[in-house]
Motif scaffolding. Structure first.
Motif, PDB file in Angstrom:
ATOM      1  N   UNK A 162      -4.515  -8.058  -3.211  1.00 17.06           N
ATOM      2  CA  UNK A 162      -4.041  -6.838  -2.549  1.00 17.06           C
ATOM      3  C   UNK A 162      -4.782  -6.646  -1.231  1.00 17.06           C
ATOM      4  N   UNK A 163      -6.075  -6.903  -1.235  1.00 16.23           N
ATOM      5  CA  UNK A 163      -6.871  -6.794  -0.009  1.00 16.23           C
ATOM      6  C   UNK A 163      -6.353  -7.769   1.047  1.00 16.23           C
ATOM      7  N   UNK A 164      -5.967  -8.986   0.632  1.00 11.34           N
ATOM      8  CA  UNK A 164      -5.478  -9.963   1.608  1.00 11.34           C
ATOM      9  C   UNK A 164      -4.184  -9.485   2.268  1.00 11.34           C
ATOM     10  N   UNK A 165      -3.277  -8.898   1.502  1.00  9.28           N
ATOM     11  CA  UNK A 165      -2.038  -8.366   2.075  1.00  9.28           C
ATOM     12  C   UNK A 165      -2.358  -7.153   2.955  1.00  9.28           C
ATOM     13  N   UNK A 166      -3.284  -6.334   2.512  1.00  7.90           N
ATOM     14  CA  UNK A 166      -3.698  -5.176   3.311  1.00  7.90           C
ATOM     15  C   UNK A 166      -4.180  -5.605   4.686  1.00  7.90           C
ATOM     16  N   UNK A 167      -4.810  -6.788   4.754  1.00  9.51           N
ATOM     17  CA  UNK A 167      -5.376  -7.285   6.009  1.00  9.51           C
ATOM     18  C   UNK A 167      -4.438  -8.206   6.783  1.00  9.51           C
ATOM     19  N   UNK A 168      -3.195  -8.342   6.345  1.00 12.64           N
ATOM     20  CA  UNK A 168      -2.241  -9.063   7.169  1.00 12.64           C
ATOM     21  C   UNK A 168      -1.519 -10.239   6.539  1.00 12.64           C
ATOM     22  N   UNK A 213     -13.000   1.525  -7.563  1.00 12.95           N
ATOM     23  CA  UNK A 213     -12.725   0.311  -6.820  1.00 12.95           C
ATOM     24  C   UNK A 213     -11.662   0.645  -5.766  1.00 12.95           C
ATOM     25  N   UNK A 214     -11.938   0.248  -4.535  1.00 17.19           N
ATOM     26  CA  UNK A 214     -11.049   0.577  -3.424  1.00 17.19           C
ATOM     27  C   UNK A 214     -10.702  -0.654  -2.600  1.00 17.19           C
ATOM     28  N   UNK A 215      -9.572  -0.548  -1.891  1.00 14.33           N
ATOM     29  CA  UNK A 215      -9.239  -1.530  -0.866  1.00 14.33           C
ATOM     30  C   UNK A 215     -10.104  -1.169   0.336  1.00 14.33           C
ATOM     31  N   UNK A 216     -10.787  -2.155   0.905  1.00 12.53           N
ATOM     32  CA  UNK A 216     -11.789  -1.919   1.931  1.00 12.53           C
ATOM     33  C   UNK A 216     -11.178  -1.640   3.297  1.00 12.53           C
ATOM     34  N   UNK A 217     -10.159  -2.426   3.693  1.00  8.99           N
ATOM     35  CA  UNK A 217      -9.685  -2.346   5.067  1.00  8.99           C
ATOM     36  C   UNK A 217      -8.200  -2.677   5.153  1.00  8.99           C
ATOM     37  N   UNK A 218      -7.604  -2.408   6.300  1.00 10.37           N
ATOM     38  CA  UNK A 218      -6.217  -2.769   6.542  1.00 10.37           C
ATOM     39  C   UNK A 218      -5.259  -1.647   6.201  1.00 10.37           C
ATOM     40  N   UNK A 250      -6.163   0.354   3.278  1.00  9.87           N
ATOM     41  CA  UNK A 250      -7.575   0.737   3.287  1.00  9.87           C
ATOM     42  C   UNK A 250      -7.805   2.091   2.642  1.00  9.87           C
ATOM     43  N   UNK A 251      -8.784   2.158   1.733  1.00  7.61           N
ATOM     44  CA  UNK A 251      -9.128   3.388   1.037  1.00  7.61           C
ATOM     45  C   UNK A 251      -8.345   3.611  -0.242  1.00  7.61           C
ATOM     46  N   UNK A 252      -7.333   2.774  -0.516  1.00  7.65           N
ATOM     47  CA  UNK A 252      -6.518   2.919  -1.722  1.00  7.65           C
ATOM     48  C   UNK A 252      -7.377   2.670  -2.958  1.00  7.65           C
TER      49      UNK A 252
END
Length: 183
Positions: free
Chosen positions: A57-63, A1-6, A9-11
Motif C-alpha cells: 500500500x505504501x508503494x502505491x501511495x508513493x507512485x 500503523x500508518x502509511x508514511x507518505x504519498x 499518507x497518514x492513513x
C-alpha cells in the motif's frame, strides 16, 4: 500503523489480529523507502508475505501503478482487504490468497513482472535466497528492479549474475538488505 507518505499518507491501517504476523515497524518502513528512493521505477510492486499489506500500500501511495499483495493466512487476507478498501483505490491492488510459491507460479504464467519486490517471510523459513533466484531465472524482475529483504539474519545472496547489494542496515532484531537487479 500508518502509511508514511504519498497520496495515502497518514492513513491508519488495521493490524492482523493475533501474534502470527510481525508487521514492519513505521521506522523500518520509512527507512526502507528512504534507501530505495533513488532507485524507484514506479511500475508493479510485489509484497510476497504481505501480512497487513502495509508495504504494498505504501508503494502505491508513493507512485507505483499496482501492487500485488500475497499471503496465505486467512486473517492476513481479511486484514489486507480492509486496508486496501481504506485507500479508495482498489483497482491498484491485486490480493492473492496463496503460498508464495503458488503465487509466483501463477504470476509467472500470467507474464507479470515487477520493479519492486518486498520479501519479509516468516523468519524461520529462510527461503529468501531461493525466491530471489527463482524470480530472476523466470525473468519476473525488471531490469533495474529492487528486492527489499527483511529478515532476522544477515542474508547474503551471492552468485546471482547482475544482482548487487545496494545497502544493508540493522534495526534491533531486524536486518534489511536492498538489492538491485541489473541497471
Amino acid at each position: 500503523m500508518k502509511i508514511v507518505s504519498g497520496k495515502f499518507g497518514g492513513l491508519n491501517l488495521k493490524a492482523v489480529p493475533g501474534n502470527d504476523t510481525r508487521p514492519t515497524s513505521a521506522k523500518v518502513k520509512e527507512a526502507v523507502f528512504s534507501m530505495i528512493g533513488p532507485y524507484l521505477q514506479y511500475g508493479n510492486s510485489l509484497d510476497l508475505f504481505a501480512g497487513t499489506g502495509s508495504l504494498g500500500i505504501e508503494s502505491v501511495s508513493r507512485g507505483y501503478e499496482k501492487s500485488y499483495l500475497v499471503d496465505k493466512a486467512y486473517k492476513a487476507i481479511s486484514t489486507i482487504k480492509e486496508n486496501v478498501e481504506k485507500t479508495n483505490s482498489r483497482d491498484q491492488f491485486q490480493i492473492i490468497k496463496s503460498s508464495a510459491t503458488e503465487a509466483l507460479n501463477k504470476l509467472h504464467s500470467d507474464g507479470v513482472k515487477f520493479d519492486l519486490v518486498f520479501l519479509d517471510p516468516p523468519y524461520r523459513m529462510k527461503i529468501t535466497e531461493q525466491i530471489v533466484k527463482d524470480m530472476i531465472e523466470q525473468e519476473m524482475i525488471e531490469e533495474g528492479g529492487i528486492f527489499v529483504v527483511e529478515t532476522d539474519y544477515e542474508v547474503t545472496i551471492e552468485g546471482i549474475e547482475k544482482l548487487s547489494l545496494i545497502k544493508m542496515k540493522d534495526y534491533k532484531d531486524t536486518k534489511v538488505a536492498i538489492y538491485q537487479y541489473g541497471g
